[in-house]
Design an enzyme around this catalytic site. Structure first.
Site, PDB file in Angstrom:
ATOM      1  N   HIS A  72     -11.423   6.009   7.945  1.00 39.90           N
ATOM      2  CA  HIS A  72     -10.960   4.905   8.773  1.00 39.90           C
ATOM      3  C   HIS A  72      -9.926   5.404   9.777  1.00 39.90           C
ATOM      4  CE1 HIS A  72     -11.746   2.299   4.939  1.00 39.90           C
ATOM      5  NE2 HIS A  72     -12.860   2.655   5.551  1.00 39.90           N
ATOM      6  N   TYR A 203      -4.026  -4.848   3.568  1.00 41.57           N
ATOM      7  CA  TYR A 203      -2.866  -5.084   2.713  1.00 41.57           C
ATOM      8  C   TYR A 203      -2.271  -6.425   3.136  1.00 41.57           C
ATOM      9  CZ  TYR A 203      -2.874  -0.075   1.470  1.00 41.57           C
ATOM     10  OH  TYR A 203      -3.214   1.187   1.023  1.00 41.57           O
ATOM     11  N   PRO A 295       1.155   1.981  -6.681  1.00 35.90           N
ATOM     12  CA  PRO A 295       0.008   2.385  -5.854  1.00 35.90           C
ATOM     13  C   PRO A 295       0.001   1.808  -4.449  1.00 35.90           C
ATOM     14  CG  PRO A 295      -0.648   0.749  -7.484  1.00 35.90           C
ATOM     15  CD  PRO A 295       0.762   1.117  -7.805  1.00 35.90           C
ATOM     16  N   LYS A 299       0.305   7.066  -2.738  1.00 34.12           N
ATOM     17  CA  LYS A 299       0.940   8.372  -2.738  1.00 34.12           C
ATOM     18  C   LYS A 299       0.742   9.175  -4.022  1.00 34.12           C
ATOM     19  CE  LYS A 299       2.231   8.264   1.288  1.00 34.12           C
ATOM     20  NZ  LYS A 299       1.067   8.786   1.954  1.00 34.12           N
ATOM     21  N   TYR A 387       2.057   7.200   5.824  1.00 34.40           N
ATOM     22  CA  TYR A 387       0.803   6.837   5.159  1.00 34.40           C
ATOM     23  C   TYR A 387      -0.215   7.974   5.193  1.00 34.40           C
ATOM     24  CZ  TYR A 387      -2.856   3.685   3.475  1.00 34.40           C
ATOM     25  OH  TYR A 387      -3.839   3.078   2.720  1.00 34.40           O
TER      26      TYR A 387
END
Length: 394
Positions: A72, A203, A295, A299, A387
């Site tokens: 993505h 998210y 989570p 990471k 990220y």
């Protein structure tokens, strides 16, 4: 038996370390309490940082990932029934988000390790770590449950055996400091046979709290919702789960969540944990044995593999040049990255969840943090860089 590096644990840290050492001509043996079927069958999601995808590809371990993974350009954040696409590729100069489940990574690594002739002893019991404060450390264990005790003499021992393994316990309690935060919420996760609902991860912080929409394959979707970590999964029939997912992911533009058969569900607690130091004598900790993250920031696997990279470089310097500076600095080097990962994971978790202990003021602060990402490229870039993976410090 004898080897140069004895590794306890066949998770991401242990397996990547074994592969990196093999490429450097350093011998290692892995001991694992679970069977191979259990290791490969423990279902966990996985978002791989950009550097890890590049490393797997360079090591010849990424062929299936490149075929079956999902790549993505960004992620989507959602609150107040509106969505914000963060273009990670644009914000980070070309780095992407790769979704490839952790257990699939382990399958690839185990197959490659065995194909290389590397030693993995599955299903061992009573593993114990000895004499790490001497120059002759060793491991003992039993095969097949009640088999005779076996011994593995090593130059160095690595505890990559998770939170409950013997690795961390082999560091005297007086020599280690443990930091922990237990969150007042958990995740209810499901796997569902359903069509793709959105082209990238979402998210969300909406309705009664957090939700995550992810994917496993075009036909299998992975989704999570915030819940009470002490709740019983029997209190969550499928209709209630779908209703909560729709409430937390719905928008005003006519978008529809694709439903399907839920064939797996469970509740996991969330916590943050760090052990300092990550080494004692000739024992080195890696992965969940030394640190755990919620989570939300994706990471856990990435920090575990980063430990393996740092340790492999240090051991290569020791065996190639007889230099120990990197080994001596292993803990400090790893912890700088670990604490940045902990900070990011904590930040994402607090911003995206509804904490029952938060005041209305704090809840509005979290909303402002999300809104800042819409108006500030600098804020969006900072999130994106964390990220997709921070650079390594030498």
């Amino acid at each position: 038996m004898r080897t140069q590096v004895g590794i306890v644990g066949c998770g991401p840290a242990g397996l990547f370390l074994a592969h990196l050492l093999h490429r450097a001509g350093i011998e290692s043996v892995i001991l694992e309490s679970r069977s191979r079927t259990e290791v490969e069958g423990t279902i966990r999601a996985g978002v791989l940082e950009h550097w890890l995808v590049e490393m797997m590809t360079a090591m010849g371990l990424g062929a299936r990932m490149l075929r079956e993974g999902h790549f993505h350009t960004g992620i989507t954040l959602q609150w107040n029934r509106q969505r914000l696409h963060l273009d990670m590729e644009d914000l980070t100069g070309g780095r992407k988000v790769t979704v490839y489940a952790q257990h699939e990574v382990l399958k690839d690594l185990i197959a490659a390790r065995l194909a290389d002739g590397g030693a993995i002893h599955f299903g061992v019991s009573a593993t114990a770590i000895h004499a790490v404060d001497t120059d002759r450390p060793f491991l003992t264990w039993r095969a097949d449950g009640d088999g005779p005790e076996q011994r593995l003499d090593c130059d160095y021992i690595v505890g990559a055996d998770g939170f409950h393994g013997p690795g961390r316990q082999a560091i005297p309690a007086s020599r280690r400091t443990e930091y922990q935060k237990v969150y007042p919420f958990g995740w209810l996760g499901i796997l569902a046979r359903a069509p793709l609902s959105w082209p990238e991860l979402i998210y969300a912080n909406q309705g009664e709290g957090f939700a995550l929409l992810s994917t496993r394959s075009p036909e299998i979707q992975r989704m999570y919702i915030q819940c009470d970590p002490a709740d019983d999964i029997t209190n969550w029939p499928d209709d209630r789960i779908w209703a909560q997912l729709e409430a937390r992911l719905s928008t005003d533009d006519g978008w529809v969540l694709q439903r399907g058969e839920i064939f797996q569900k469970g509740i996991i607690p969330l916590r943050s944990f760090v052990c300092e130091p990550m080494q004692h004598g000739r024992l080195f900790l890696a992965g969940d044995a030394a640190h755990i993250v919620p989570p939300t920031g994706a990471k856990g696997l990435n920090l575990a593999v980063a430990d393996a990279v740092v340790l492999a470089r240090a051991l290569e310097a020791r065996y190639r040049d007889n230099r120990t500076e990197r080994l001596d600095a292993y803990s400090a080097t790893c912890l700088r990255r670990v604490w940045k990962g902990e900070r990011f994971s904590w930040s994402m978790t607090t911003m995206l969840h509804r904490n029952p202990d938060d005041s209305p003021f704090e809840q509005r602060i979290h909303q402002a943090g999300l809104d800042l990402l819409r108006s500030s490229r600098a804020a969006a870039t900072a999130l994106a860089e964390n990220y997709v993976g921070l650079p390594f410090e030498d």
